[in-house]
Enzyme design. Structure first.
Site: not given
Length: 599
Positions: A308, A516
């Site tokens: 989140g 990432c």
């Protein structure tokens, strides 16, 4: 008798003694050299932090070709170390950057940890980000690497506590050494003893697998006769105080095992500090929200939202005005997003349990509603917006470009060649799951109802922060499990998610794709796929732009597979964050697409 008398002559005796001394001297030198070889490195080389990141040889060759040998060596070295600062995003809905800086400074000043973080010029380690538009971002500067004085030497080796790699990676980011992370310990360690903390690294097995090869509770000897002696060399992360005896470390289920008060890298632990006011987040992840450029009142989809961080970053930029649908395939992950949203006080975020690969609900299967999870964990029915152009999207989903056919051809030809590798990777992954037991992301209570997906063109902007190999995260002490085939498979999986995301963005909208990882198969190759397959997509400028350019060209693999990357002129329209650059961030990749007419 005559022979005996000759041997006893003084001149002959002197010659024999000289030769004997020379012989025993050579033997002594040989033994000394042999002893040094058995001993391995000197104490200064042994009791230090100088890890070597181990890769699968084929992966190492692939990355070396992509980045060049020197650049990839710098990236590998940087990955073994944490960033020199902690990046904090301030929740401007509740507070201000200045207020947070004041509170953090006081908290650090009241702690012993804070005294060690004061900058050389005496200034505070807490500073505001100077990048335009990011004044709500705060940095807490750390320091390192520091030289630690270990009570070393063969006569008096330090008592040692050996921790798992994942525990060590957390410790390097500022965490304490907790009981579950302890694998082995020197005999007779008592509470209050000074102990050196070192890392247990995976070692290659006979069948191509990797494992620690150690039973939890093993006794360390600290001498060259210890079978694990060599493996720990150069993997010491600090000195601390044992908070439990050896017996206690392997008896109790949780708690702090070692208070690590002398660290190679000093970074503050910000766990449970100023909850609701701040969120610890890597700088590139904050930049992603800015690249999306959400506007007040818009409808946004975060396709893989957990935990989140990016969802709430988007909410801050929208000033909590509009609608953000945060989707994730796991019930427990959805609850994590809910809890963070509630903690930070946002009302514009709606959570939804949905597999990203099934995000689009076409007219033939469209239900009038989708099941969403509210903050009180109950289910409610929320209507979708009407499909704006069924015919428009039908042509898009049915049209197959040459790039798509080429991808499928490569997919079908690759699987037989890499089948064994894929199977081995699958086996290794599932061995870990079986060993580790049920994860926290596995549902332990009632199941949330599944969403039916969304009609095409439902959102103004879509963020696809795709699940990836995570090879940009740092500190990372091991990377040997990924193979060239598994890296390629990550990219194919992400293309399928991108196919869904493209359909959900309205004409004139924005799609942002991020990972990432430093893997070109998941970054530049996915962008190439998207641009070639969907001609209505175009790369758009990003603001702020602080990352570097992407890779241009292609890579040809030994098995004949050709991976296309960016074309000249496109590299400056993406952002690639290099762990070895001056920004000192994690490895990260961001691409922003504008969506044109879908015809």
């Amino acid at each position: 008798m005559s022979k005996a008398r000759v041997l006893l002559k003084p001149s002959s005796l002197t010659t024999c003694l000289t030769r004997a001394k020379a012989f025993f001297s050579s033997v002594s030198q040989s033994r000394s050299i042999s002893h040094q070889m058995e001993m391995g490195p000197s104490d200064s080389e042994r009791y230090c932090y100088d890890p070597v990141l181990r890769w699968n040889p084929e992966v190492e060759d692939y990355f070396t070709k992509a980045y060049g040998p020197d650049h990839f060596a710098r990236i590998s070295k940087a990955l073994t170390r944490p960033s020199s600062y902690s990046c904090i995003r301030v929740n401007t809905v509740k507070t201000t950057s200045d207020a947070v800086i004041e509170k953090l400074t006081k908290i650090l000043n009241d702690s012993e940890e804070g005294l060690k973080l004061v900058q050389p010029d005496g200034s505070s380690p807490v500073t505001k980000c100077q990048i335009p538009g990011l004044d709500y971002v705060v940095f807490v500067n750390g320091s390192g690497p520091h030289k630690i004085e270990y009570d070393s030497g063969l006569e008096n080796p330090p008592k040692e506590v050996l921790v798992s790699r994942k525990c060590a990676e957390a410790v390097l980011r500022g965490a304490q050494v907790y009981v579950p992370g302890v694998l082995a310990c020197t005999a007779h360690v008592e509470k209050g003893d000074a102990v050196a903390v070192c890392v247990a690294m995976e070692q290659p097995g006979d069948e191509g697998d990797w494992s620690v090869n150690m039973t939890r509770g093993t006794t360390l000897q600290g001498l060259p006769t210890d079978p694990y002696y060599r493996e720990r060399s150069g993997l010491y992360i600090g000195m601390g105080t044992a908070m439990l005896s050896r017996a206690g470390m392997f008896r109790v289920p949780n708690g702090i095992a070692v208070d690590l008060n002398h660290r190679v890298f000093r970074l503050p632990s910000l766990h449970n500090i100023l909850e609701g006011e701040i969120f610890l987040q890597n700088l590139p992840s904050i930049i992603v929200a800015h690249a999306l450029d959400p506007q007040k009142g818009e409808r946004i989809l975060d396709m893989c939202a957990a935990p989140g961080g990016k969802t709430t970053a988007i909410a801050i930029l929208m000033n909590d005005e509009g609608e953000i649908v945060a989707a994730d395939r796991s019930h427990n992950k959805v609850l994590v997003v809910q809890n963070l949203s509630a903690e930070m006080g946002f009302t514009c975020i709606t959570t939804c349990k949905l597999d990203a690969l099934k995000s689009v609900c076409l007219p033939t299967t469209l239900n009038e509603s989708t099941i969403l999870i509210n903050g009180d964990n109950s289910s409610s029915m929320t209507s979708h917006s009407e499909l704006s152009s069924n015919e428009e999207m039908t042509s898009v989903t049915s049209r197959r470009s040459e790039a798509d056919k080429s991808c499928e051809k490569n997919d079908s030809t690759e699987q037989p060649n890499g089948g064994d590798n894929v199977s081995q990777a699958y086996i290794r992954k599932n061995k870990g799951r079986l060993k580790n037991g049920r994860g926290r992301t596995q549902c332990q209570g009632g199941r949330a109802g599944k969403s039916q997906g969304f009609p095409p063109n439902s959102f103004d902007r879509v963020l696809l922060d795709a699940p990836c190999s995570a090879l940009g995260l740092r500190p990372r002490l091991f990377a040997g499990l990924e193979t060239v085939v598994s890296l390629r498979n990550h990219g194919w999986y992400q293309r399928k998610m991108l196919d869904q995301a493209v359909q959900l963005v309205r004409v004139g909208g924005i799609l942002v794709y991020s990972t990432c990882t430093i893997n070109p198969s998941e970054n530049e190759a996915v962008v190439r796929y998207a641009l070639d397959k969907y001609r209505f997509l175009s790369l758009a400028p990003q603001h702020p732009r602080i990352g570097g350019p992407g890779l241009v060209g292609r890579c040809e693999f030994p098995d004949g597979y050709i991976e296309e990357w960016l074309k000249p002129g496109e590299e400056e329209l993406v952002q690639k964050f290099d762990p070895s650059s001056e920004l000192d961030t994690i490895g990260f990749f961001i691409a922003k697409f504008s969506v044109g007419p879908k015809d």
